[in-house]
Design a protein around this motif. Structure first.
Motif, mmCIF file in Angstrom:
data_model
loop_
_atom_site.group_PDB
_atom_site.id
_atom_site.type_symbol
_atom_site.label_atom_id
_atom_site.label_comp_id
_atom_site.label_asym_id
_atom_site.label_seq_id
_atom_site.Cartn_x
_atom_site.Cartn_y
_atom_site.Cartn_z
ATOM 1 N N VAL A 284 16.350 113.454 72.045
ATOM 2 C CA VAL A 284 17.151 113.814 73.213
ATOM 3 C C VAL A 284 18.402 112.946 73.311
ATOM 4 N N GLN A 285 18.359 111.710 72.797
ATOM 5 C CA GLN A 285 19.552 110.864 72.825
ATOM 6 C C GLN A 285 20.683 111.499 72.035
ATOM 7 N N SER A 288 22.221 114.689 73.576
ATOM 8 C CA SER A 288 23.120 114.425 74.693
ATOM 9 C C SER A 288 24.560 114.207 74.239
ATOM 10 N N ARG A 335 29.277 121.871 77.451
ATOM 11 C CA ARG A 335 28.259 122.184 78.449
ATOM 12 C C ARG A 335 28.846 121.953 79.840
ATOM 13 N N SER A 339 22.658 118.872 81.383
ATOM 14 C CA SER A 339 22.414 117.987 80.254
ATOM 15 C C SER A 339 21.126 118.397 79.573
ATOM 16 N N PRO A 364 15.335 119.483 72.284
ATOM 17 C CA PRO A 364 15.329 118.026 72.471
ATOM 18 C C PRO A 364 13.906 117.499 72.696
#
Length: 368
Positions: A284-285, A288, A335, A339, A364
């Protein structure tokens, strides 16, 4: 017959003790569909023996986890490899088919620095210093982690490219940062022909805390929102070999790093498009970060939709990135108001005039 199993996964034919009984053929003149215990013959369509037709060779075969029957044998399905008679999760080479565990393992391996303080130099003016092999390997591991997640082959360095990149790092550290750094004049502090050649063919970063940190800076590519050129070079499918240089000191940001990216003799997959974050599971890092997709994608009248697992819509728009960095055009996906969240699935669909839609799922995950 010997059958090896692991965690419930079995490969090959089942053992004799597990094999289901096979019915004997019916006698001549009796259809195989009759109940053998009834004693009531069923007239066939004509003289002679008529069987029941060919049987599915997989009908009586049970396959373990990660395997499916094909032509009468259990074989590992895509994403699994044979290991000691069992089908275990393997690297399928395609991001969308990788497991969450495979992705997280790669992320962890590419995040560990083996040499915390890899740079040394003397007090001599314009000494380029030396980047220890461990520090160089750490940078390559980080770069190859990103390439692995994107479905691309790992790259290696060469001694000559490393020397050019180290000279580039020296001249870049001692002179102003910015686009002009790719063509330093001979009047520049610590200028050398080798350093200038390296600067003209390298990604350059300033203020990096470590060699690995420089790789992250180029992937994030802050300040280059109209090109994402550094990322596009690192995710160029045929990239390689590369050179890496790192220098601590100077008069600007305290350090400079250079990555030679003009090598294009690398082997490995050359997918029609390369997305980041890539299809399938992704930490997920990294999800982002700003989303980009490069290669063979729609550009004319391009449009995008992003939907969730419940077909809910997520607002997004496209920006055509400038230049041919990494040998191809690219799009930035913006986006709006959301998030990426771990555990969610985001289906990206890009359409445009005269081009087949490009579709992929971004998933993610939280990697412990």
């Amino acid at each position: 017959m010997f059958l090896a199993c692991l965690f419930g996964a079995c490969l090959g034919e089942i053992g004799e003790a597990e094999r289901l009984p096979v019915s004997a053929p019916a006698p001549a003149g009796v259809d195989a569909g009759a109940d053998a215990g009834s004693g009531v013959p069923v007239r066939d369509a004509g003289p002679g023996f008529v069987d029941a037709g060919p049987q599915d060779p997989c009908a009586r075969l049970r396959c373990g986890a990660g395997a499916a029957c094909a032509a009468g044998r259990c074989r590992c399905v895509p994403g699994y490899v044979e290991d000691g008679g069992a089908c275990l999760p393997g690297d399928p080479g395609v991001p969308a088919l990788r497991s969450e565990a495979q992705v997280c393992d790669a992320f962890r391996r590419g995040s560990v620095a083996s040499t915390p303080m890899p740079f040394t130099k003397t007090a001599m003016a314009c000494d380029p210093g030396m980047l220890a092999r461990g520090g160089l390997d750490d940078a390559l591991a980080r770069l190859n982690m990103y390439r692995y997640l994107a479905g691309l082959a790992a790259v290696a360095d060469s001694a000559s490219d490393d020397a050019n990149a180290q000279a580039c790092a020296l001249v870049s550290a001692w002179n102003p940062a910015g686009p002009q750094a790719h063509a330093p004049p001979q009047s520049a502090t610590c200028w050398t022909a080798q350093g200038a050649a390296g600067a003209g063919s390298s990604n350059i970063a300033w203020g990096s805390r470590s060699p690995m940190d420089a790789i992250d800076q180029w992937m994030i590519d802050w300040g280059n929102e109209t090109t994402f050129g550094h990322r596009r070079w690192m995710l160029n499918p045929p990239l390689g070999p590369v050179g890496f240089g790192y220098y601590e000191g100077g008069n600007n940001y305290g350090s400079a790093a250079c990555l030679g990216v003009f090598g294009s003799s690398g082997s490995g997959p050359r997918p029609s498009f390369v997305a980041f974050p890539p299809p399938g599971f992704v930490p997920v890092q990294l999800a982002s970060m700003t989303w980009t997709v490069q290669g063979d994608v729609p550009f004319q009248d391009a449009g995008i939709t992003v939907t969730g697992a419940a077909n809910e819509s997520f607002a997004a728009s496209l920006y055509v990135l400038q230049g041919g960095y990494g040998g191809s055009g690219a799009l930035r996906i913006d986006r709006t108001g959301w998030s990426p969240a771990a555990g969610q699935t985001y289906r990206v669909r890009i359409t445009g005039e005269g081009h087949a839609p490009v579709e992929y799922d971004v998933k993610p995950v939280s990697c412990p």
